[in-house]
Design a protein around this motif. Structure first.
Motif, PDB file in Angstrom:
ATOM      1  N   VAL A 430       0.822  -1.213   0.000  1.00  0.00           N
ATOM      2  CA  VAL A 430       0.000   0.000   0.000  1.00  0.00           C
ATOM      3  C   VAL A 430       0.857   1.264   0.000  1.00  0.00           C
ATOM      4  N   GLU A 431       2.018   1.189   0.661  1.00  0.00           N
ATOM      5  CA  GLU A 431       2.810   2.439   0.721  1.00  0.00           C
ATOM      6  C   GLU A 431       3.444   2.766  -0.627  1.00  0.00           C
ATOM      7  N   LYS A 432       3.426   1.785  -1.564  1.00  0.00           N
ATOM      8  CA  LYS A 432       4.030   2.056  -2.886  1.00  0.00           C
ATOM      9  C   LYS A 432       2.984   2.368  -3.951  1.00  0.00           C
TER      10      LYS A 432
END
Ligand code: SDX
Length: 433
Positions: A430-432
């Motif tokens: 999700v952070e990417k």
């Protein structure tokens, strides 16, 4: 089941390689190309959304010729059956393949008559619904619930279970539909009576009250029985195909019929009679018909003329012709042949049949165009129209279900697809994203 095998073949050229496919012939109607080995031979599927060119099964029950406007139940033309037969005799014909002798008919009618009551516990199901629930929601729910009550007829591998389940469905649908109506108007349930014929019994359960004796008009009985007969079966239509697909998983017959009821509810299918009457009422007067004809032609307007057009009939729906006669008879009896809704219907039919848009697309009135007018004149609310269609079609669903279960070639239905979605790709944290 007749295998229709012939010596004929068709040839496909796939990547320079000739693939020969067998052609099968029925007793009447178009030949079919047997593509059961197509994927194994070519690695390709066929593509036919809505199954406009696909035969899903072989059947001996109902034949339709859409171009000629012909409808045959086990070979007998629908107009002859509507004129000379009656619904329970048509039920026998659809279930067992031939017209019954007098003794066979009497036995069949007695057996159906003695299955018309519901388990008393089922009354609680009705009371769980809101009073303003659509009758089709009630019918769908109660039919599905029958499998919780009649365990002695849910083993689909037992011929006796299949027979009893069939009779129970044919016998109980009028009671279920009548009680859905009574519940919606806050009146007490009226129990079936064994001294009344099938159509009269249904009308009595709908319109009688405990307060006084209610005599059903014979003209209403004849019109109701004819509506039942005209709607009894119709080849592999959407709801029948739903029943067959549900049945192919070996689900119990009550669950399969409930699936058919759910599919029939749609306004493009059995819900069209309710939608058609609402449309006629919305048009209101003959002078407003051109405005609605223009709307029906406008590609940017989702409006369609309800009760017009058919996937198979590219000529008059033979049922609509008979239904039109009944409409005149019932409304003549009621002295309401000047019924504004009927006037709009007749003028709309006349204008549409002269309009190039409808002529080019072979859009004719279908079975739903006149049935709603008759049911309205008999005192039914529009919300009951499709429930009455479901009652009528139950014998067709059951006959087709039995034919499928008893077909040694039967297997679970499992279509494939043309996949146009994302090919394989890796998960992204999700952070990417
Ligand atoms: C039943 O299958 C059965 O046997 C069903 C049934 C049974 O007994 O089980 O006979 C019962 O369902 C009868 C049909 C009841 N439905 C309606 O009356 C609803 C209105 N009819 C349409 O929705 C439509 O005609 C269907 C769904 C019945 C059939 O649709 P098709 O065969 O998929 O045809 P289509 O949608 O491809 O239409 C072809 C052309 C289109 O125009 P073009 O794109 O070519 O320009 O005809 C037009 C459609 O826009 N069209 C209509 C129309 N029906 C089709 N235009 C205006 N009004 C209509 N009613």
């Amino acid at each position: 089941m007749a295998d229709g095998a012939t010596q004929k073949t068709v040839t496909l050229l796939v990547d320079g390689k000739e693939i020969s496919l067998p052609v099968m012939s029925g007793s009447v109607g178009p030949d079919v190309i047997d593509i059961r080995k197509l994927y194994a031979q070519t690695g390709m599927f066929t593509y036919d959304p809505g199954f406009t060119s696909t035969a899903s099964c072989s059947s001996t029950i109902t034949y339709i010729d859409g171009d000629k406007g012909e409808l045959l139940y086990r070979g007998y033309p629908i107009d002859q059956l509507a004129e000379k037969s009656h619904y329970l005799e048509v039920c026998y014909l659809l279930l067992y393949g031939d017209l019954p002798t007098a003794a066979q008919l009497e036995d069949f009618e007695n057996r159906v008559t003695r299955h018309t009551m519901l388990h008393e516990q089922i009354l609680n199901f009705f009371r769980g619904f809101r009073r303003d629930a659509h009758p089709m929601a009630v019918v769908c729910g109660v039919v599905g619930a029958l499998s919780a009550f009649y365990h002695d007829s849910t083993d689909i591998t037992d011929p006796w279970h299949r027979e009893v389940a069939s009779l129970r469905m044919i016998a109980k649908l009028p009671t279920i539909c009548a009680w859905a109506y009574k519940y919606s108007i806050g009146q007490p349930f009226v129990y079936p009576r064994n001294d009344l014929d099938y159509a009269t019994n249904f009308l009595h359960m709908c319109f009688a009250t405990p307060c006084e004796n209610y005599i059903v008009d014979p003209i209403f009985t004849r019109a109701m029985d004819r509506i039942f007969t005209l709607h009894a079966d119709h080849e592999q239509n959407a709801s029948t195909s739903t029943v067959r697909l549900a049945g192919s998983s070996e689900a119990n017959p009550f669950a399969c019929i409930a699936a058919g009821v759910a599919c029939l509810w749609g306004p493009a299918h059995g819900g069209a009679n309710e939608a058609c009457l609402r449309m006629l009422r919305e048009i209101g007067t003959v002078d407003r018909i051109p405005e609605y004809i223009d709307k029906a032609k406008d590609k940017n307007d989702p409006f369609r003329l309800m009760g017009f057009g058919h996937r198979v009939y590219k000529n008059f729906d033979p049922r609509a012709k008979v239904m039109k006669e009944s409409a005149d008879e019932v409304l003549g009896l009621l002295g309401v042949e000047n019924n504004p809704t009927l006037q709009v219907a007749k003028e709309l039919e006349k204008i549409a049949l002269e309009d190039p848009y409808f002529i080019e697309r072979k859009l004719y009135p279908n079975v739903d165009f006149y049935s709603g007018i008759i049911l309205d004149a008999m005192g039914f609310p529009t919300s009951m129209f499709t429930a009455i269609f479901a009652l009528s079609r139950t014998v067709g669903w059951i006959a087709q279900w039995k034919e499928m279960i008893e077909d040694p070639e039967g297997k679970i239905g499992r279509p494939r697809q043309l996949f146009v979605g994302a090919p394989q790709r890796d998960y992204i944290d999700v952070e990417k994203r």
